[in-house]
Design an enzyme around this catalytic site. Structure first.
Site, PDB file in Angstrom:
ATOM      1  N   LYS A  52       0.846  -1.202   0.000  1.00  0.00           N
ATOM      2  CA  LYS A  52       0.000   0.000   0.000  1.00  0.00           C
ATOM      3  C   LYS A  52       0.879   1.249   0.000  1.00  0.00           C
ATOM      4  CE  LYS A  52      -3.826  -2.456   2.169  1.00  0.00           C
ATOM      5  NZ  LYS A  52      -4.561  -2.800   3.388  1.00  0.00           N
ATOM      6  N   GLN A  96      -4.654  -1.546   9.704  1.00  0.00           N
ATOM      7  CA  GLN A  96      -4.563  -2.856   9.057  1.00  0.00           C
ATOM      8  C   GLN A  96      -5.111  -3.959   9.973  1.00  0.00           C
ATOM      9  OE1 GLN A  96      -3.424  -3.469   5.815  1.00  0.00           O
ATOM     10  NE2 GLN A  96      -4.101  -5.559   6.158  1.00  0.00           N
ATOM     11  N   ASP A 119     -10.974   2.678   3.852  1.00  0.00           N
ATOM     12  CA  ASP A 119     -11.216   1.237   3.723  1.00  0.00           C
ATOM     13  C   ASP A 119     -12.705   0.946   3.523  1.00  0.00           C
ATOM     14  OD1 ASP A 119      -9.023  -0.443   3.684  1.00  0.00           O
ATOM     15  OD2 ASP A 119      -8.750  -0.444   5.854  1.00  0.00           O
TER      16      ASP A 119
END
Ligand code: NAP
Length: 288
Positions: A52, A96, A119
């Site tokens: 990412k 995460q 997200d």
């Protein structure tokens, strides 16, 4: 049979995003800034976050990595989330997953400001998706829809069977696929589904998001179906230096000859997931 190349498609999308960042900079605006919060040293999480961050650099975003050890408290993560929510220099951020067991993941997800939830996991963003409103769509479902569109796979009126009902893949994807404009007829299967094989066999589009290597076998697939394999399970391998390789939920070798389109693992859905995160961050940057 057409092999869907997620790497190539994601490279195209990244180039488009990079162009838009250049445009923003030319207009005197700041480049979008993504922050990733990583807890502990889980191999998979380390790899995903590294990808990412690297992808942010490729498209010209600013990126920051905040690391914590496994023994970090829930309160410390909540404090960090609060700081990021209120930091005007940060457009979007991700925590995460998975988090260590002593941290309540849902509590963290709900602490993230929906405006910075790139997200798309926050219940407000999931709710907006259900209502058909503009939102941050979670990255994997959004990447799958991009693949279907770019490969011109017909969805209107088609029967799409999604195996898996998680909040990050199956459930939001089922909503996207049945939205106006995509217009698929959707069936969601899960571990309590009866006659799963028979249902999957009626699908024009099969999406497997289970986490069980080789689950979808050739006898479950109608001739000419399009297959999207989301599964990524690490299995032991003597062929790689690391000692493992990623396996999808589809028995690729036997299913591929029967279908019209299929995604490989790796190199299918995975690269698209990161692209969608970049798209959401760009959107957050433009909303600033
Ligand atoms: P998850 O939260 O573990 O959900 C798995 C789903 O599969 C559940 O809904 C479960 O049903 C269903 N399932 C399990 N066994 C089944 C069976 N025998 N028959 C039918 N359904 C069954 O998983 P997830 O987070 O959605 O991830 C799924 C897979 O995708 C994993 O391999 C993950 O690593 C991968 N993934 C890949 C990406 C990417 O970017 N490529 C992104 C996200 C996830 P119940 O609800 O009834 O338990």
């Amino acid at each position: 049979m057409t092999l869907i190349d997620g790497k190539k498609t994601s490279a195209e999308i990244k180039a488009e995003i990079a162009e838009q960042v250049k445009q923003m900079l030319a207009e005197g605006k700041k480049a979008p800034h993504l922050v990733a919060v990583l807890v502990g040293h889980d191999g998979g999480s380390e790899t995903y976050v590294a990808h990412k961050i690297k992808s942010c650099e490729e498209v010209g975003f600013k990126s920051t990595l905040i690391r914590f050890e496994d023994n970090v408290t829930e309160q410390e993560i909540l404090n960090t989330v609060d700081k990021l929510n209120n930091d005007p220099d940060v457009d979007g951020f991700i925590v995460q997953l998975p988090l260590p067991k002593h941290i309540n993941e849902q509590k963290i997800i709900e602490a993230v400001s929906p405006n910075k939830d790139v997200d798309g996991f926050h219940p407000v963003n999931l709710g907006r998706l259900v209502a058909g409103l503009d939102t941050f769509v979670s990255a994997t479902p959004s990447g799958i829809v991009d693949l279907l569109k770019r490969y011109k796979i017909e969805t209107a009126g088609k029967h799409c069977v999604i195996i898996g009902r998680s909040n990050i893949v199956g459930r939001p994807l089922s909503i996207l696929m049945s939205q106006k404009g995509i217009d698929a007829t959707v069936t969601v299967c899960h571990s309590r589904t009866e006659n799963l094989k028979e249902i999957v066999r009626t699908a024009d589009i099969i999406v497997a998001a289970i986490g069980k290597p080789g689950f979808v076998t050739a006898d479950m697939v109608k001739e000419g179906a399009a297959i999207i394999d989301v599964g990524t399970t690490r299995v032991a391998s003597t062929e790689t230096k690391s000692g493992w390789k990623l396996k999808g939920d589809v028995d690729f070798d036997n299913v591929a000859p029967k279908c019209s389109f299929i995604t490989p693992v790796p190199g299918g859905v995975g690269p698209m997931t990161i692209c969608s995160l970049l798209k959401n961050t760009l959107k957050a940057g433009k909303m600033r």
